[in-house]
Structure formats: structure tokens, C-alpha cells
Design a protein around this motif. Structure first.
Motif, PDB file in Angstrom:
ATOM      1  N   GLY A  55       0.826  -1.198   0.000  1.00  0.00           N
ATOM      2  CA  GLY A  55       0.000   0.000   0.000  1.00  0.00           C
ATOM      3  C   GLY A  55       0.863   1.251   0.000  1.00  0.00           C
ATOM      4  N   LEU A  56       0.461   2.250  -0.778  1.00  0.00           N
ATOM      5  CA  LEU A  56       1.210   3.514  -0.870  1.00  0.00           C
ATOM      6  C   LEU A  56       0.283   4.670  -0.494  1.00  0.00           C
ATOM      7  CD1 LEU A  56       3.070   2.865  -4.274  1.00  0.00           C
ATOM      8  CD2 LEU A  56       3.950   2.482  -1.949  1.00  0.00           C
ATOM      9  N   PRO A  57      -0.116   4.757   0.778  1.00  0.00           N
ATOM     10  CA  PRO A  57      -1.093   5.779   1.180  1.00  0.00           C
ATOM     11  C   PRO A  57      -0.580   7.208   1.029  1.00  0.00           C
ATOM     12  CG  PRO A  57      -0.176   4.666   3.107  1.00  0.00           C
ATOM     13  CD  PRO A  57       0.287   3.896   1.911  1.00  0.00           C
ATOM     14  N   GLY A  58       0.715   7.423   1.281  1.00  0.00           N
ATOM     15  CA  GLY A  58       1.259   8.773   1.147  1.00  0.00           C
ATOM     16  C   GLY A  58       1.206   9.254  -0.290  1.00  0.00           C
ATOM     17  N   LEU A  59       1.594   8.393  -1.218  1.00  0.00           N
ATOM     18  CA  LEU A  59       1.560   8.765  -2.632  1.00  0.00           C
ATOM     19  C   LEU A  59       0.119   8.960  -3.097  1.00  0.00           C
ATOM     20  CD1 LEU A  59       3.019   9.289  -5.272  1.00  0.00           C
ATOM     21  CD2 LEU A  59       3.073   6.809  -5.666  1.00  0.00           C
ATOM     22  N   ASP A  66      -7.832   7.793  -3.578  1.00  0.00           N
ATOM     23  CA  ASP A  66      -8.220   7.103  -2.345  1.00  0.00           C
ATOM     24  C   ASP A  66      -7.175   6.073  -1.929  1.00  0.00           C
ATOM     25  OD1 ASP A  66     -10.102   6.357  -0.224  1.00  0.00           O
ATOM     26  OD2 ASP A  66     -10.328   4.502  -1.359  1.00  0.00           O
ATOM     27  N   ALA A  67      -6.632   5.318  -2.901  1.00  0.00           N
ATOM     28  CA  ALA A  67      -5.668   4.264  -2.567  1.00  0.00           C
ATOM     29  C   ALA A  67      -4.824   3.930  -3.785  1.00  0.00           C
ATOM     30  CB  ALA A  67      -6.380   3.009  -2.069  1.00  0.00           C
ATOM     31  N   ILE A  68      -3.584   3.526  -3.520  1.00  0.00           N
ATOM     32  CA  ILE A  68      -2.698   2.953  -4.540  1.00  0.00           C
ATOM     33  C   ILE A  68      -2.104   1.683  -3.950  1.00  0.00           C
ATOM     34  CG2 ILE A  68      -0.613   3.223  -5.937  1.00  0.00           C
ATOM     35  CD1 ILE A  68      -1.017   6.219  -5.869  1.00  0.00           C
ATOM     36  N   TRP A  69      -2.188   0.600  -4.702  1.00  0.00           N
ATOM     37  CA  TRP A  69      -1.521  -0.645  -4.335  1.00  0.00           C
ATOM     38  C   TRP A  69      -0.503  -0.992  -5.401  1.00  0.00           C
ATOM     39  CZ3 TRP A  69      -7.101  -0.969  -4.374  1.00  0.00           C
ATOM     40  CH2 TRP A  69      -7.671  -0.836  -3.098  1.00  0.00           C
ATOM     41  N   TYR A  70       0.670  -1.452  -4.940  1.00  0.00           N
ATOM     42  CA  TYR A  70       1.793  -1.731  -5.836  1.00  0.00           C
ATOM     43  C   TYR A  70       2.241  -3.176  -5.630  1.00  0.00           C
ATOM     44  CZ  TYR A  70       6.433  -1.039  -7.988  1.00  0.00           C
ATOM     45  OH  TYR A  70       7.561  -1.121  -8.778  1.00  0.00           O
ATOM     46  N   LYS A  71       2.058  -4.002  -6.643  1.00  0.00           N
ATOM     47  CA  LYS A  71       2.485  -5.412  -6.595  1.00  0.00           C
ATOM     48  C   LYS A  71       3.979  -5.456  -6.898  1.00  0.00           C
ATOM     49  CE  LYS A  71       1.541  -9.962  -6.684  1.00  0.00           C
ATOM     50  NZ  LYS A  71       1.521 -10.721  -5.417  1.00  0.00           N
ATOM     51  N   ASP A  72       4.782  -5.739  -5.868  1.00  0.00           N
ATOM     52  CA  ASP A  72       6.240  -5.637  -5.967  1.00  0.00           C
ATOM     53  C   ASP A  72       6.847  -6.980  -6.375  1.00  0.00           C
ATOM     54  OD1 ASP A  72       8.917  -5.132  -5.729  1.00  0.00           O
ATOM     55  OD2 ASP A  72       8.879  -4.689  -3.580  1.00  0.00           O
TER      56      ASP A  72
END
Length: 404
Positions: A55-59, A66-72
Motif C-alpha cells: 500500500g502507498l497511502p502517502g503517494l 483514495d488508494a494505490i496498491w503496488y504489486k512488488d
């Protein structure tokens, strides 16, 4: 406010409506039965574990989402990218088919790892052309399952990426020209020598192996679905594309699984290697001309994979192009974030496209991006070229990654 980033945006004029079913043309490329087979096999490989969804709440807050999720995918099987799910799986599938044809016996990957049919497998050679990550995956698969491997790289592939492939025991051949030239050279040499091409792109008469590659990629998409917060789905997916295999695998999996609830799907390419954008403009697979000299080496492709286009032609909602500077900015954004994330220049295209869209009011409107949007990104590689990563970000990956 997000920074303005030059880009081009093309809403797909042939995009399927939200209620359009996942049809026969798409199922001929990717489908639940083939996915279940790929997932069942890959999940039994030594070292398999789902990669994290970060999860990248700051970005998200900074971009007004509302939300960004990054599959690393930087930790996938120790190879630094998602490609192990495709290239190595396709190597296994090819070897299993050859063993079945020659002996009548059905084998799993564990059989090959244990040395079953060692003599037969050792006499087979797999080959492909690559910008780096796919070749590394094919070479790893060849070493894991016991066959010979020859990998072709074009003249601008970095020495670091060449060495990473060679470290898995492959013979590496550097060719003149660009990626598409190396694809043709690999195919010609394979035909002359009786080798087996394990390509991540399809062309007339060559679809089975690229289909296996893409079906392996869908494991990553399914992991992400399972990792999302309970009861929550993304409204948008931004994903980078070279020949289109990764994008099509994700698009197809979400379309088949979620139907009308699937996210809006945006394909992002380098402006200097935008074969999918050009194809969307033309309404048919179209070659993108030129040297394809983008810093996003893994996306430097001028010819669309035909079976990927079979999904993306109507499955994608929009196509974007971005400059190289946008990818570098996205790498630095992730490195400086909380939590910090190490991401290579070819792995951040989706994020770079999202940042560009959020910096432009017209693009936000056309894509339906607002304060309620939840965006899923697929970080398809880490620092697969450590020297270049340090040069672009300003510090090595070891200085970025949080200390365990």
C-alpha cells in the motif's frame, strides 16, 4: 497538485462495454482452466511465495486518490522480476510436451528437477531474444529443468543484464539492431539448429509457447486479487507494456474473474516504443518504427504480440505513452516513499502513467480518476541492472531498501 508530465492518451474506441462478456476470442488465449494448471504447477516450485502487495497511502494522498496498491515483483524467485512466472513456466511446458511425445509419459516440474529423463532433456536446447528479464527467466528455467539454453540480446542491452543471463549458464549472443531484429535472428537460428524458441511474443504460426508465458503471468494477477483488502476492488489498473503479454495477462484475468466489476484498464508505453498505442490508433497490429531507444529497455518493442492484441484490442480502456523522464521520476518517487520501494525503469511504467494522468485535468476526466479512485499497479521488476538503478535514482538499491 501533481506535476504536469508530457504524455499522450488515447481512450480505446473499440473498448468492450462493462457488461461485455469475456468471449471465445479471449478464452482462446487465456482461460481459467489453463490458469489453474499454471497456478498448480508454479505453486509447487521450490522457493515459490506470493510477492507482496504494498500500500502507498502517502503517494495516494499526494496524487489526490483514495488508494494505490503496488504489486512488488522484485523478489520473485530471486530473479528480480515477474518474468520467472512466464519464461520458466513455458520452458517447463515445452519440455513436458517433448517428453510426452517421445516417451508417452506425463511429468511435472518436480520430476525434471529430480533428474528424471535427464539424458533426453539435456539434448534439448531452448532459445529466445530478450531485453534482459525474459532471457534471465528462460535461462533460469533451463538450468532448473536441465536443458541447454542460448539467449540473444541486441546491441543496446547493458552488460549487467548480459552477465545476469550468463550467470545461469546460458550462452549469450549479442546481435546488431533492436529487439525485433534479435527476435528474428533467434527464430532463424532455432529453425536451422533444431532448437525450441521460448518467446514472450507471438507471430503468425507461433502462439502456443507465448500463450503459456502469458498464462504464467496471470498467477501474479490472481495473487494481487487475493491480497487486496477484503471487500475492496481497484477502480483502475495502470500497467506497462512492451509486446503486450504482461498487460494482456492481467487484463484477461481481471476481465474473466470480475466481469462488469473489473477495473478500468490503462496500457502505458514509452513514447519511443509505442507499438500498442500505434495499433490502437490504426485499429490493427501495427509496427512502431525507429530505433526504440528508450531507457525502459524491457519495454523497447516495436511489434505487438498477436495473441496479446487479441485480448487488449477490446479489453483495454485506454492507451498512454510517456517520456523516459517520467519513468525516472517514478523510480525516485518510490525510492523516497514510505515504505521505500526499489523499482527498475521498466517496472514503473504504470506508476509513471498514473502520475502523468493525475497531473492533467483532461486526462483525469477522460479516465474517471478522482478522490474516490483506487489504483492497482504492477511493479514488474526491481533493480535488474544495479548499476543503472544507482545512476538513475542517485543511490544503490541497498541504500533504499528498509533494513529488516
Amino acid at each position: 497538485m501533481p506535476t504536469a508530465i508530457p504524455h499522450r492518451l488515447l481512450p480505446n474506441p473499440r473498448a468492450a462495454g462493462r457488461d461485455a462478456p469475456y468471449g471465445a476470442d479471449q478464452r482462446a488465449v487465456l482461460n481459467e482452466n489453463a490458469f489453474a494448471e499454471a497456478q498448480g504447477e508454479i505453486a509447487r516450485w521450490p522457493g515459490y511465495a506470493p510477492t507482496p502487495l504494498v500500500g502507498l497511502p502517502g503517494l495516494a494522498r499526494d496524487l489526490g486518490l483514495d488508494a494505490i496498491w503496488y504489486k512488488d515483483e522484485s523478489g520473485r524467485f530471486g530473479l528480480g522480476s515477474f518474468k520467472a512466472l512466464g519464461g520458466a513456466y513455458a520452458v517447463f511446458r515445452l519440455l513436458a510436451r517433448e517428453i510426452a511425445a517421445r516417451t508417452g509419459e506425463t511429468v511435472g516440474a518436480a520430476d525434471l528437477v529430480a533428474g528424471r529423463h535427464r539424458d533426453l532433456v539435456a539434448g534439448l536446447t531452448v532459445t529466445c531474444a530478450t531485453d534482459g528479464n525474459h532471457g534471465r527467466s528462460v535461462a533460469w528455467g533451463a538450468r532448473t529443468f536441465g536443458c541447454r539454453c542460448v539467449i540473444y540480446i541486441h546491441e543496446t542491452v547493458s552488460e549487467g543484464r548480459r552477465q545476469a543471463i550468463a550467470d545461469f549458464g546460458a550462452e549469450v549472443v549479442r546481435t546488431p539492431g533492436n529487439y525485433d531484429d534479435s527476435v528474428r535472428r533467434a527464430a532463424d537460428d532455432a529453425a536451422r539448429n533444431g532448437w525450441f524458441v521460448v518467446s514472450d511474443t507471438s507471430y503468425p504460426g507461433y502462439v502456443d509457447v507465448p500463450r503459456d508465458v502469458m498464462q504464467g503471468y496471470a498467477v501474479m494477477a490472481d495473487e494481487a486479487l487475493a491480497q487486496l483488502p477484503a471487500g475492496t476492488l481497484p477502480t483502475h489498473i495502470f500497467v506497462q507494456a512492451g509486446v503486450g503479454g504482461l498487460a494482456a495477462a492481467i487484463c484477461g484475468h481481471f476481465w474473466e474473474r470480475l466481469g462488469a466489476d473489473r477495473p478500468r484498464f490503462v496500457v502505458v508505453e514509452p513514447e519511443k516504443a509505442a507499438c500498442l498505442y500505434a495499433s490502437a490508433e490504426a485499429g490493427r497490429p501495427t509496427v512502431f518504427p525507429g530505433a526504440l531507444d528508450t531507457i525502459m529497455a524491457g519495454l523497447a518493442c516495436g511489434e505487438v504480440s498477436l495473441i496479446a492484441w487479441q485480448v487488449l484490442d477490446t479489453g483495454a480502456d485506454a492507451f498512454m505513452t510517456i517520456p523516459d523522464d517520467a519513468a525516472i521520476a517514478a523510480m525516485r518517487e518510490l525510492a523516497a516513499g514510505a515504505p521505500p520501494v526499489v523499482a527498475g525503469e521498466s517496472g514503473v511504467g504504470g506508476l509513471a502513467g498514473l502520475m502523468a494522468a493525475m497531473g492533467d485535468a483532461d486526462s483525469r476526466r477522460r479516465l474517471g480518476l478522482d478522490a474516490g479512485s483506487r489504483v492497482l499497479l504492477f511493479g514488474s521488476e526491481g533493480d535488474t541492472d544495479p548499476t543503472l538503478y544507482a545512476e538513475l535514482v542517485g543511490r544503490p538499491a541497498a541504500a533504499v531498501r528498509p533494513v529488516a
